[in-house]
Design a protein around this motif. Structure first.
Motif, PDB file in Angstrom:
ATOM      1  N   ASN A   3       0.801  -1.220   0.000  1.00  0.00           N
ATOM      2  CA  ASN A   3       0.000   0.000   0.000  1.00  0.00           C
ATOM      3  C   ASN A   3       0.834   1.271   0.000  1.00  0.00           C
ATOM      4  O   ASN A   3       0.333   2.335  -0.315  1.00  0.00           O
ATOM      5  CB  ASN A   3      -0.969  -0.007   1.188  1.00  0.00           C
ATOM      6  N   GLN A   4       2.116   1.197   0.350  1.00  0.00           N
ATOM      7  CA  GLN A   4       2.976   2.375   0.278  1.00  0.00           C
ATOM      8  C   GLN A   4       3.129   2.851  -1.160  1.00  0.00           C
ATOM      9  O   GLN A   4       3.390   4.013  -1.394  1.00  0.00           O
ATOM     10  CB  GLN A   4       4.349   2.075   0.850  1.00  0.00           C
ATOM     11  N   ASP A   5       3.003   1.959  -2.102  1.00  0.00           N
ATOM     12  CA  ASP A   5       3.163   2.296  -3.510  1.00  0.00           C
ATOM     13  C   ASP A   5       1.870   2.808  -4.133  1.00  0.00           C
ATOM     14  O   ASP A   5       1.861   3.191  -5.291  1.00  0.00           O
ATOM     15  CB  ASP A   5       3.633   1.077  -4.300  1.00  0.00           C
ATOM     16  N   GLY A  20      -3.796   3.858  -8.303  1.00  0.00           N
ATOM     17  CA  GLY A  20      -2.718   3.338  -9.131  1.00  0.00           C
ATOM     18  C   GLY A  20      -1.545   2.968  -8.244  1.00  0.00           C
ATOM     19  O   GLY A  20      -1.546   3.244  -7.036  1.00  0.00           O
ATOM     20  N   TYR A  21      -0.543   2.328  -8.829  1.00  0.00           N
ATOM     21  CA  TYR A  21       0.639   1.902  -8.080  1.00  0.00           C
ATOM     22  C   TYR A  21       1.890   2.435  -8.762  1.00  0.00           C
ATOM     23  O   TYR A  21       2.058   2.306  -9.975  1.00  0.00           O
ATOM     24  CB  TYR A  21       0.679   0.382  -7.967  1.00  0.00           C
ATOM     25  N   ILE A  22       2.775   3.037  -7.984  1.00  0.00           N
ATOM     26  CA  ILE A  22       3.985   3.655  -8.515  1.00  0.00           C
ATOM     27  C   ILE A  22       4.938   2.584  -9.028  1.00  0.00           C
ATOM     28  O   ILE A  22       5.281   1.655  -8.311  1.00  0.00           O
ATOM     29  CB  ILE A  22       4.677   4.508  -7.434  1.00  0.00           C
TER      30      ILE A  22
END
Length: 50
Positions: A3-5, A20-22
């Motif tokens: 979830n940090q991303d 979205g996800y980095i």
């Protein structure tokens, strides 16, 4: 991905928000995210990523 991303992305056409996800990030230069199975690359311009 953890979830940090995760980032919230707002569509400028209709105002809808998605998660979205980095994938790749360079401060004040480039942001690459994954939305579901689509990869989107954004460029930094005037203080925001487009």
């Amino acid at each position: 991905m953890d979830n940090q991303d995760a980032v919230d992305v707002t569509c400028t056409d209709n105002g809808k928000k998605v998660t979205g996800y980095i994938l790749n990030y360079r401060e004040k230069d480039q942001l690459e995210i994954s939305l579901n199975t689509v990869k989107i690359r954004m460029q930094y311009k005037s203080g925001i990523f487009l």
